[in-house]
Write a protein that holds these residues in place. Structure first.
Motif, PDB file in Angstrom:
ATOM      1  N   ASP A 648     164.483  47.388 -45.148  1.00 12.82           N
ATOM      2  CA  ASP A 648     165.102  47.438 -43.816  1.00 12.82           C
ATOM      3  C   ASP A 648     164.275  48.244 -42.820  1.00 12.82           C
ATOM      4  O   ASP A 648     164.808  48.909 -41.922  1.00 12.82           O
ATOM      5  CB  ASP A 648     166.501  48.064 -43.914  1.00 12.82           C
ATOM      6  CG  ASP A 648     167.548  47.070 -44.369  1.00 12.82           C
ATOM      7  OD1 ASP A 648     167.236  45.874 -44.464  1.00 12.82           O
ATOM      8  OD2 ASP A 648     168.685  47.498 -44.652  1.00 12.82           O
ATOM      9  N   ILE A 649     162.951  48.219 -42.953  1.00 11.38           N
ATOM     10  CA  ILE A 649     162.110  49.028 -42.061  1.00 11.38           C
ATOM     11  C   ILE A 649     162.226  48.555 -40.617  1.00 11.38           C
ATOM     12  O   ILE A 649     162.496  47.385 -40.341  1.00 11.38           O
ATOM     13  CB  ILE A 649     160.633  49.016 -42.509  1.00 11.38           C
ATOM     14  CG1 ILE A 649     160.055  47.594 -42.406  1.00 11.38           C
ATOM     15  CG2 ILE A 649     160.478  49.550 -43.922  1.00 11.38           C
ATOM     16  CD1 ILE A 649     158.554  47.528 -42.656  1.00 11.38           C
ATOM     17  N   SER A 650     162.005  49.499 -39.690  1.00 14.27           N
ATOM     18  CA  SER A 650     162.024  49.180 -38.260  1.00 14.27           C
ATOM     19  C   SER A 650     160.589  49.188 -37.726  1.00 14.27           C
ATOM     20  O   SER A 650     159.624  49.348 -38.477  1.00 14.27           O
ATOM     21  CB  SER A 650     162.881  50.205 -37.503  1.00 14.27           C
ATOM     22  OG  SER A 650     162.218  51.462 -37.479  1.00 14.27           O
ATOM     23  N   LYS A 651     160.461  49.066 -36.426  1.00 14.97           N
ATOM     24  CA  LYS A 651     159.135  49.001 -35.806  1.00 14.97           C
ATOM     25  C   LYS A 651     158.330  50.280 -36.023  1.00 14.97           C
ATOM     26  O   LYS A 651     157.099  50.247 -36.078  1.00 14.97           O
ATOM     27  CB  LYS A 651     159.276  48.695 -34.317  1.00 14.97           C
ATOM     28  CG  LYS A 651     159.863  47.317 -34.038  1.00 14.97           C
ATOM     29  CD  LYS A 651     160.098  47.074 -32.553  1.00 14.97           C
ATOM     30  CE  LYS A 651     160.740  45.716 -32.315  1.00 14.97           C
ATOM     31  NZ  LYS A 651     161.033  45.477 -30.885  1.00 14.97           N
ATOM     32  N   THR A 678     165.367  45.033 -34.191  1.00 14.08           N
ATOM     33  CA  THR A 678     164.738  46.365 -34.267  1.00 14.08           C
ATOM     34  C   THR A 678     163.461  46.327 -35.092  1.00 14.08           C
ATOM     35  O   THR A 678     162.764  47.340 -35.196  1.00 14.08           O
ATOM     36  CB  THR A 678     165.708  47.379 -34.909  1.00 14.08           C
ATOM     37  OG1 THR A 678     166.025  46.953 -36.240  1.00 14.08           O
ATOM     38  CG2 THR A 678     166.997  47.487 -34.096  1.00 14.08           C
ATOM     39  N   SER A 679     163.172  45.186 -35.688  1.00 18.96           N
ATOM     40  CA  SER A 679     162.012  45.048 -36.568  1.00 18.96           C
ATOM     41  C   SER A 679     161.195  43.829 -36.146  1.00 18.96           C
ATOM     42  O   SER A 679     161.464  43.218 -35.113  1.00 18.96           O
ATOM     43  CB  SER A 679     162.475  44.902 -38.022  1.00 18.96           C
ATOM     44  OG  SER A 679     163.401  45.905 -38.383  1.00 18.96           O
ATOM     45  N   SER A 681     157.947  43.477 -35.123  1.00 17.09           N
ATOM     46  CA  SER A 681     157.183  43.579 -33.879  1.00 17.09           C
ATOM     47  C   SER A 681     156.029  42.589 -33.896  1.00 17.09           C
ATOM     48  O   SER A 681     155.583  42.138 -34.964  1.00 17.09           O
ATOM     49  CB  SER A 681     156.633  44.993 -33.716  1.00 17.09           C
ATOM     50  OG  SER A 681     155.726  45.294 -34.769  1.00 17.09           O
ATOM     51  N   ASN A 682     155.531  42.255 -32.724  1.00 13.46           N
ATOM     52  CA  ASN A 682     154.413  41.306 -32.640  1.00 13.46           C
ATOM     53  C   ASN A 682     153.180  41.827 -33.373  1.00 13.46           C
ATOM     54  O   ASN A 682     152.459  41.066 -34.027  1.00 13.46           O
ATOM     55  CB  ASN A 682     154.082  41.018 -31.177  1.00 13.46           C
ATOM     56  CG  ASN A 682     155.108  40.101 -30.524  1.00 13.46           C
ATOM     57  OD1 ASN A 682     155.572  39.159 -31.156  1.00 13.46           O
ATOM     58  ND2 ASN A 682     155.461  40.381 -29.283  1.00 13.46           N
ATOM     59  N   LYS A 683     152.931  43.133 -33.275  1.00 12.75           N
ATOM     60  CA  LYS A 683     151.769  43.708 -33.972  1.00 12.75           C
ATOM     61  C   LYS A 683     151.900  43.554 -35.481  1.00 12.75           C
ATOM     62  O   LYS A 683     150.939  43.225 -36.174  1.00 12.75           O
ATOM     63  CB  LYS A 683     151.617  45.184 -33.607  1.00 12.75           C
ATOM     64  CG  LYS A 683     151.112  45.434 -32.185  1.00 12.75           C
ATOM     65  CD  LYS A 683     150.897  46.923 -31.951  1.00 12.75           C
ATOM     66  CE  LYS A 683     150.353  47.177 -30.547  1.00 12.75           C
ATOM     67  NZ  LYS A 683     150.133  48.628 -30.304  1.00 12.75           N
ATOM     68  N   PHE A 684     153.112  43.809 -35.974  1.00  9.12           N
ATOM     69  CA  PHE A 684     153.335  43.691 -37.419  1.00  9.12           C
ATOM     70  C   PHE A 684     153.183  42.239 -37.872  1.00  9.12           C
ATOM     71  O   PHE A 684     152.560  41.944 -38.892  1.00  9.12           O
ATOM     72  CB  PHE A 684     154.729  44.227 -37.762  1.00  9.12           C
ATOM     73  CG  PHE A 684     155.055  44.164 -39.237  1.00  9.12           C
ATOM     74  CD1 PHE A 684     154.491  45.065 -40.134  1.00  9.12           C
ATOM     75  CD2 PHE A 684     155.924  43.200 -39.731  1.00  9.12           C
ATOM     76  CE1 PHE A 684     154.792  45.015 -41.482  1.00  9.12           C
ATOM     77  CE2 PHE A 684     156.235  43.149 -41.076  1.00  9.12           C
ATOM     78  CZ  PHE A 684     155.671  44.055 -41.956  1.00  9.12           C
ATOM     79  N   ILE A 685     153.741  41.330 -37.095  1.00  9.78           N
ATOM     80  CA  ILE A 685     153.647  39.907 -37.438  1.00  9.78           C
ATOM     81  C   ILE A 685     152.191  39.468 -37.474  1.00  9.78           C
ATOM     82  O   ILE A 685     151.748  38.760 -38.386  1.00  9.78           O
ATOM     83  CB  ILE A 685     154.463  39.062 -36.435  1.00  9.78           C
ATOM     84  CG1 ILE A 685     155.959  39.334 -36.601  1.00  9.78           C
ATOM     85  CG2 ILE A 685     154.159  37.578 -36.606  1.00  9.78           C
ATOM     86  CD1 ILE A 685     156.830  38.675 -35.561  1.00  9.78           C
ATOM     87  N   ASN A 686     151.409  39.912 -36.476  1.00  9.36           N
ATOM     88  CA  ASN A 686     149.999  39.533 -36.437  1.00  9.36           C
ATOM     89  C   ASN A 686     149.205  40.179 -37.568  1.00  9.36           C
ATOM     90  O   ASN A 686     148.193  39.620 -38.027  1.00  9.36           O
ATOM     91  CB  ASN A 686     149.396  39.919 -35.089  1.00  9.36           C
ATOM     92  CG  ASN A 686     149.937  39.071 -33.952  1.00  9.36           C
ATOM     93  OD1 ASN A 686     150.290  37.911 -34.158  1.00  9.36           O
ATOM     94  ND2 ASN A 686     150.047  39.649 -32.758  1.00  9.36           N
TER      95      ASN A 686
END
Length: 755
Positions: A648-651, A678-679, A681-686
């Protein structure tokens, strides 16, 4: 038209019509609206076009299709009654069964009036309702209430109990919550004859040790059995003795037949030597069996056996010799006319296959001058034949077979037939007139000693678990048995199995699999490779008693013969850790040793282990002061593919992972926090760049995960997205170069259970 009518009058036309009807029912129930159904239909039409004698087969096939569709629309189609936009409906309820009397009470109820429309007792749909009421509810209570009514929908997973299919067979189409705080309940203290009979049996044997056994044999009701009793009876291969079926109906019929014969002979009621008294014996025997079935509340298995008995008797007395195959076929047609959806019940196949096997064996048992040896030899041959003949069905429906049952039934069946059942019938009849409780307790003590000895066998004794078997294997197995039994060239019997084995060798197999289970709001996943397993999270629990780990994960592991070697709980929120107690209780606590050496409350440590060639790596977690961001993040990978578990990590935690690691890129991603905004993020997805994203969330849950904006972010990178609440269990199969995704609702849903 004249030629068609004359064709119908030809011998055996009724047999071909019946055969076509059976094929039509089975094809429509299982394959309607599919390519398979079209192929079957076209094939029959082509056969009829070239071989006119098969015209009766086509007629029966069409009748089978019509009866299924008609039955569905009359008794099973209630989707039009409610819609999602309306919150509450005025409903008149008749309680059928109280599931739980703890507040809020949970009941199974028949809805005799919905939104002003009345339904007959025969056609009224049923619903599972929660009722927040202090007054304890009872069966047959009736009330009118405002109910938040929804279509019955449950979790959908592979290889475990299918709640939706079970509900359909029980005609449970809705679930809901009674909104009224006070209800005007019309209670009735009167019991119908079936309920009175059950109460009498329960009271008669209530002080006995094996009251559940006597109650099950005399009523067909297994509610008094404990789970351990059920497991023991299954492992010993004795479960069939507790289901009122052909054996029990035959025993009651025989009891009535021979008692009547004895009375007629000794009392000499009639002296007319020209009368065929066997018809009178059979009629009274059949009436006895009918009463037994009636008192069992017309259980499906009991009703099937009664219909088969009736067909056999009619053909026996109206034909010069018993037409066994016709009696079986006609009985099957009657069963399917009454309810074609009986084809969904495994008991239907066991019942009719068992009768076929018995007829085949009895016909070929050699004569013997010694009557005792003849009976003993026949019993051994029949039991062995039933074991072999029903073996494929047992593998398919129960994923195993009781080897011990082959031997134990040689004693259990004669004991039940000639001692226990006659004794119970006599004791029950006498108990209606006199108090013989001491006699019952004395007999029970002897039987209890025998059962105690059986209970000392270890759990699962004699049960051979072989895992999941496909339908094609069953078909090839029966082709093998047919060729071996009927063909003069018995060596050809191994040809179907040889073809099946060659197909198995040539088929492309996945190197490993990911299973993300449908658990509602929560997460529970399993990595499987070479019969070894890694578990990530354990789904939710409810009322501290029910958990998805117990009802889904543990049965799935057991059925598929998976040895769990490593486990991780991301964090201790209920939707991720609710099933921990049941998982640990199953003896799997050791699997946490690698990633949770300091205990589950301390979170996982950074580590890397090898499981059958898969690398399981956990990432370091800083202290954030909240359990969600401190979730254990795991990556499982081989040389080509990988899966990233994120809890359940967030950004905030996503940024930390991006900055501290360059190995986040993965083939499959389980979306953080079920797809919360809340999770992800575009950076994480990329950084991850997943090809496949799985959102583990509930169907129309209160948080409405995954959020629309999150779905759009993953869509921007062209990732394939799946939601467990919408598509059921998601299974990802990894091959050397490709990946395949299978969803439970697309793979094993029926046309009559529409989402």
């Amino acid at each position: 038209m004249d030629s068609f009518l004359s064709h119908l009058k030809q011998p055996f036309t009724s047999v071909w019509i019946s055969l076509g009807f059976v094929i039509g029912c089975i094809s429509t129930v299982f394959y309607y609206e599919t390519l398979e159904f079209i192929i079957i239909t076209v094939s029959i039409v082509i056969i009829v076009a070239y071989f006119k004698p098969f015209l009766s087969l086509l007629l029966g096939f069409i009748c089978g299709i019509c009866i299924v569709i008609a039955h569905y629309h009359i008794f099973y189609n209630f989707e039009h009654i409610i819609n999602d936009e309306k919150y509450a409906y005025p409903v008149e309820v008749v309680i059928q069964e109280v599931i739980s009397n703890k507040a809020p009470q949970y009941v199974k109820a028949k809805l005799v009036r919905i939104n002003g429309k009345y339904y007959s007792n025969l056609s009224a749909p049923s619903a599972m309702l929660s009722v927040n009421l202090d007054h304890p509810l009872r069966a047959n209570d009736r009330f009118v209430a405002s109910v938040n009514l929804k279509k019955f929908r449950s979790n959908k997973n592979f290889n475990v109990f299918d709640n939706e299919l079970y509900a359909f067979k029980q005609r449970i189409f809705f679930k809901g919550k009674v909104l009224n705080k006070e209800l005007k309940i019309k209670s009735t203290s009167e019991q119908n004859s079936v309920q009175s009979y059950k109460s009498f049996i329960k009271n008669t044997y209530e002080n006995t040790t094996l009251n559940w056994l006597y109650y099950a044999l005399l009523t067909g009701d297994k509610t008094l059995m404990t789970p351990s009793d059920k497991q023991l009876m299954q492992s010993l291969g004795l479960s069939h003795l507790l289901a009122i079926s052909g054996l029990h109906i035959g025993l009651v019929f025989g009891f009535g037949f021979f008692i009547t014969k004895w009375v007629f002979i000794h009392v000499k009621l009639f002296n007319n030597q020209t009368m065929n008294f066997s018809i009178a014996y059979s009629v009274i025997g059949f009436v006895s069996a009918f009463v037994y079935v009636y008192l069992s509340n017309f259980l499906v298995s009991a009703t099937r056996a009664l219909i088969m008995l009736g067909c056999y008797l009619l053909l026996y007395y109206f034909q010069r010799q018993p037409m066994r195959w016709r009696s079986i076929l006609f009985a099957l047609v009657i069963v399917l006319v009454v309810n074609p959806f009986n084809t969904l019940n495994p008991g239907l196949y066991f019942s009719f296959f068992a009768v076929v096997v018995i007829f085949l064996v009895i016909k070929n048992i050699p004569p013997s001058t010694n009557s005792f040896l003849k009976v003993l030899f026949a019993l051994i041959i029949i039991q062995a034949a039933l074991f072999i003949g029903l073996l494929p069905l047992s593998f398919y429906f129960f994923n195993g077979v009781s080897v011990a049952g082959l031997v134990i039934n040689l004693v259990a069946i004669p004991f039940l037939s000639f001692i226990l059942m006659p004794c119970l019938i006599l004791l029950t009849a006498i108990s209606a007139l006199f108090d013989i409780s001491m006699v019952i307790i004395f007999i029970d003590s002897g039987l209890a000693f025998i059962f105690t000895c059986l209970n000392k066998f270890p759990a699962g004794f004699g049960w051979l678990n072989i895992g999941i078997i496909g339908l094609s294997v069953i078909i090839y197995a029966y082709l093998t048995l047919l060729i071996f039994y009927f063909s003069p060239y018995r060596r050809l019997a191994f040809l179907p199995l040889a073809m099946l084995y060659i197909d198995y060798l040539l088929a492309d197999k996945p190197t490993w699999k990911l299973h993300v289970f449908d658990v509602g709001h929560g997460l529970m996943a399993l990595i499987e490779k070479d019969d070894k397993g890694f578990i990530y999270d354990f789904g939710p629990s409810y009322f501290n008693r029910f958990s998805r780990a117990k009802s889904i994960l543990l049965p799935f592991i057991d059925i598929n013969n998976i040895a769990v070697t490593h486990s991780v709980v991301s964090h201790l929120d209920n939707d991720h850790s609710g099933g921990l107690s049941h998982f640990i209780g199953a003896g799997l606590k050791f699997s946490f040793n690698e990633f949770h050496p300091n205990g589950l409350s301390k979170g996982c440590i950074p580590n890397e282990v090898n499981m059958a060639g898969l690398i399981i790596k956990s990432f370091p977690s800083p202290l954030y002061g909240n359990e969600n961001d401190e979730s254990c993040v795991i990556k499982v990978s081989d040389k080509e593919h990988s899966v990233l578990f994120t809890g359940d990590i967030s950004k905030n935690r996503e940024s930390q992972l991006i900055n501290s690691s360059d190995s986040l890129k993965s083939t499959v991603l389980l979306s953080p926090h079920h797809g919360s905004s809340t999770s992800s993020s575009n950076k994480f997805i990329n950084a991850v760049m997943p090809q496949i994203v799985i959102h583990s969330s509930a169907y129309k849950g209160q948080w409405q995960f995954p959020k629309t904006e999150v779905v759009e972010r993953y869509r921007n990178i062209n990732a394939l997205q799946y939601v467990t609440g919408q598509q059921g269990q998601i299974t990802v199969e990894f091959y050397e170069e490709t990946v395949t995704v299978i969803t439970a609702r697309d793979y094993q849903s029926y046309w009559f259970i529409k989402d």
